[in-house]
Design a protein around this motif. Structure first.
Motif, PDB file in Angstrom:
ATOM      1  N   GLY A  31       0.704  -1.304   0.013  1.00 29.57           N
ATOM      2  CA  GLY A  31       0.030  -0.083   0.096  1.00 29.57           C
ATOM      3  C   GLY A  31       0.827   1.308  -0.093  1.00 29.57           C
ATOM      4  O   GLY A  31       2.006   1.143   0.162  1.00 29.57           O
ATOM      5  N   ALA A  32       0.329   2.218  -0.157  1.00 24.46           N
ATOM      6  CA  ALA A  32       0.822   3.706  -0.165  1.00 24.46           C
ATOM      7  C   ALA A  32       1.792   4.032   1.020  1.00 24.46           C
ATOM      8  O   ALA A  32       2.926   4.467   0.613  1.00 24.46           O
ATOM      9  N   GLU A  33       1.482   3.665   2.141  1.00 24.20           N
ATOM     10  CA  GLU A  33       2.242   3.810   3.376  1.00 24.20           C
ATOM     11  C   GLU A  33       3.351   2.895   3.460  1.00 24.20           C
ATOM     12  O   GLU A  33       4.473   3.296   3.784  1.00 24.20           O
ATOM     13  N   GLU A  34       3.184   1.688   3.043  1.00 23.37           N
ATOM     14  CA  GLU A  34       4.292   0.692   2.825  1.00 23.37           C
ATOM     15  C   GLU A  34       5.256   1.450   1.844  1.00 23.37           C
ATOM     16  O   GLU A  34       6.629   1.147   2.268  1.00 23.37           O
ATOM     17  N   ILE A  35       4.829   1.708   0.783  1.00 20.65           N
ATOM     18  CA  ILE A  35       5.720   2.125  -0.284  1.00 20.65           C
ATOM     19  C   ILE A  35       6.360   3.557   0.292  1.00 20.65           C
ATOM     20  O   ILE A  35       7.681   3.434   0.118  1.00 20.65           O
ATOM     21  N   GLU A  36       5.812   4.389   0.843  1.00 22.35           N
ATOM     22  CA  GLU A  36       6.782   5.580   1.410  1.00 22.35           C
ATOM     23  C   GLU A  36       7.661   5.038   2.334  1.00 22.35           C
ATOM     24  O   GLU A  36       8.714   5.759   2.322  1.00 22.35           O
ATOM     25  N   THR A  37       7.327   4.117   3.328  1.00 21.88           N
ATOM     26  CA  THR A  37       8.393   3.818   4.312  1.00 21.88           C
ATOM     27  C   THR A  37       9.487   3.058   3.548  1.00 21.88           C
ATOM     28  O   THR A  37      10.668   3.534   3.883  1.00 21.88           O
TER      29      THR A  37
ATOM     30  N   ARG B  14      12.500  -4.966  -1.786  1.00 18.80           N
ATOM     31  CA  ARG B  14      11.574  -5.874  -2.416  1.00 18.80           C
ATOM     32  C   ARG B  14      10.326  -5.233  -2.496  1.00 18.80           C
ATOM     33  O   ARG B  14       9.521  -5.467  -3.317  1.00 18.80           O
ATOM     34  N   VAL B  15       9.984  -4.525  -1.505  1.00 14.36           N
ATOM     35  CA  VAL B  15       8.602  -3.867  -1.187  1.00 14.36           C
ATOM     36  C   VAL B  15       8.352  -2.832  -2.581  1.00 14.36           C
ATOM     37  O   VAL B  15       7.555  -3.046  -3.299  1.00 14.36           O
ATOM     38  N   LEU B  16       9.721  -2.081  -2.880  1.00 17.02           N
ATOM     39  CA  LEU B  16       9.626  -1.124  -3.908  1.00 17.02           C
ATOM     40  C   LEU B  16       9.589  -1.793  -5.169  1.00 17.02           C
ATOM     41  O   LEU B  16       9.135  -1.437  -6.370  1.00 17.02           O
ATOM     42  N   ALA B  17      10.216  -3.115  -5.391  1.00 17.47           N
ATOM     43  CA  ALA B  17      10.142  -3.901  -6.586  1.00 17.47           C
ATOM     44  C   ALA B  17       8.639  -4.250  -6.798  1.00 17.47           C
ATOM     45  O   ALA B  17       8.263  -4.305  -8.018  1.00 17.47           O
ATOM     46  N   LEU B  18       8.061  -4.667  -5.831  1.00 15.96           N
ATOM     47  CA  LEU B  18       6.703  -5.121  -6.088  1.00 15.96           C
ATOM     48  C   LEU B  18       5.915  -3.617  -6.332  1.00 15.96           C
ATOM     49  O   LEU B  18       4.758  -3.778  -6.909  1.00 15.96           O
ATOM     50  N   ALA B  19       6.237  -2.743  -5.889  1.00 21.20           N
ATOM     51  CA  ALA B  19       5.402  -1.619  -6.013  1.00 21.20           C
ATOM     52  C   ALA B  19       5.303  -1.117  -7.454  1.00 21.20           C
ATOM     53  O   ALA B  19       4.491  -0.209  -7.975  1.00 21.20           O
ATOM     54  N   ASP B  20       6.409  -1.411  -8.264  1.00 16.92           N
ATOM     55  CA  ASP B  20       6.470  -1.249  -9.792  1.00 16.92           C
ATOM     56  C   ASP B  20       5.530  -1.616 -10.503  1.00 16.92           C
ATOM     57  O   ASP B  20       4.828  -1.021 -11.610  1.00 16.92           O
ATOM     58  N   ARG B  21       4.782  -2.607  -9.962  1.00 20.11           N
ATOM     59  CA  ARG B  21       3.516  -3.351 -10.733  1.00 20.11           C
ATOM     60  C   ARG B  21       2.432  -2.141 -10.651  1.00 20.11           C
ATOM     61  O   ARG B  21       1.426  -2.203 -11.242  1.00 20.11           O
ATOM     62  N   ARG B  22       2.222  -1.481  -9.339  1.00 23.04           N
ATOM     63  CA  ARG B  22       1.353  -0.365  -9.580  1.00 23.04           C
ATOM     64  C   ARG B  22       1.423   0.808 -10.375  1.00 23.04           C
ATOM     65  O   ARG B  22       0.657   1.554 -10.555  1.00 23.04           O
TER      66      ARG B  22
END
Length: 297
Positions: free
Chosen positions: A249-255, A288-296
């Motif tokens: 989610g947005a908060e997790e990506i920001e962190t 790893r979180v940011l790698a997954l965030a690329d899908r958004r």
């Protein structure tokens, strides 16, 4: 993958920027359904020759699947095939028939009880391939108590083994499990074995009620908290729910962005302005979180 030497701690295996999150099972004896599945948005289409196909339809399912995979690009999604159990009468013919086909992206091996099953699949595949060619990517399904006990040995059995996952329906039946609590240890054992072997986090087993999307979402959230990544599906309507549940989610990506940015300016362990302690393992998780965030994006 060779296990790390005693006393060393290997880094977490990285995730590809577009790590698969959705695997859609379709029956191999329904080529019309397979054709539709290829365009429905699943990251991987799993053509099933095992449980989804009646015994008197299995020969036809294999022929139809072989015809599909004769095309080097059968559709927009990679195609994996779940063959029948390795200790049964059909798997040898299926693996030999499919292993060299250009459209095959992976073989799913059900009911793997130990490393011997992986070695047998590799040997069978090689009989269909020219000598220098590598066997296809293999994925082991752990569906028995013995398979869970041998999880790490299976995960490290051969370089062709690219992933492990649970088959919870069969495991529930063997263990006599009547609620979710009874699967807590097998689930964690599978996640730990995969990561210890340097494999990607395993996907969750299928959620059998295709109408209960709220229950699916809650189950996916729980699975993600245990370390699973993505999930197998049995209906296209489950795909967006699975993907949404496993994306940050947005908060997790920001962190995560804050952690990675801090790590690029200071070496070693550090503390963020709010007091949170950050070390290499935390940075790897944020990446790893940011790698997954690329899908958004």
């Amino acid at each position: 993958m060779t296990p790390a030497a005693p006393g060393t701690v290997p880094p977490p295996a990285p995730l590809a920027p577009l790590a698969p999150l959705t695997w859609l099972y379709v029956p191999g004896d329904r080529p019309d359904v397979v054709a539709k599945a290829l365009g429905c948005g699943a990251d991987i289409v799993l053509v099933d020759l095992e449980d989804a196909v009646a015994p008197d339809r299995k020969d036809y399912a294999l022929r139809a699947t072989a015809d599909l995979l004769a095309d080097p690009a059968p559709g927009p999604a990679p195609v994996h095939v779940r063959v029948n159990t390795l200790d049964g009468p059909r798997a040898a013919t299926e693996i030999r028939t499919l292993a060299a086909l250009p459209g095959l992206a992976g073989l799913r091996l059900p009911k793997v009880h130990g490393p011997a099953g992986i070695h047998r699949a590799v040997a069978l595949a090689r009989t269909a391939l020219p000598a220098p060619a590598a066997p296809p990517a293999l994925y082991a399904l752990l569906e028995s108590a013995l398979g869970i006990e041998h999880a790490f040995a299976i995960a490290t059995a051969h370089p062709a083994l690219h992933g492990i996952a649970l088959g919870e329906a069969d495991l529930r039946a063997e263990l006599g499990v009547r609620d979710e609590a009874g699967l807590a240890w097998p689930r964690s054992r599978t996640v730990v074995a995969a990561r210890a072997a340097g494999l990607a986090p395993p996907p969750q087993s299928v959620y059998p009620d295709v109408r209960d999307l709220d229950g699916l979402a809650a189950s996916c959230a729980h699975g993600r908290s245990l370390g699973f990544l993505g999930r197998a599906a049995i209906h296209p309507r489950q795909l967006p729910v699975i993907e949404a549940a496993h994306l940050p989610g947005a908060e997790e990506i920001e962190t995560a962005e804050e952690i990675v940015k801090a790590a690029t300016t200071e070496a070693g362990a550090l503390a963020l302005p709010d007091g949170r302690f950050v070390d290499a393992a935390v940075v790897a998780g944020a990446q790893r979180v940011l790698a997954l965030a690329d899908r958004r994006r």
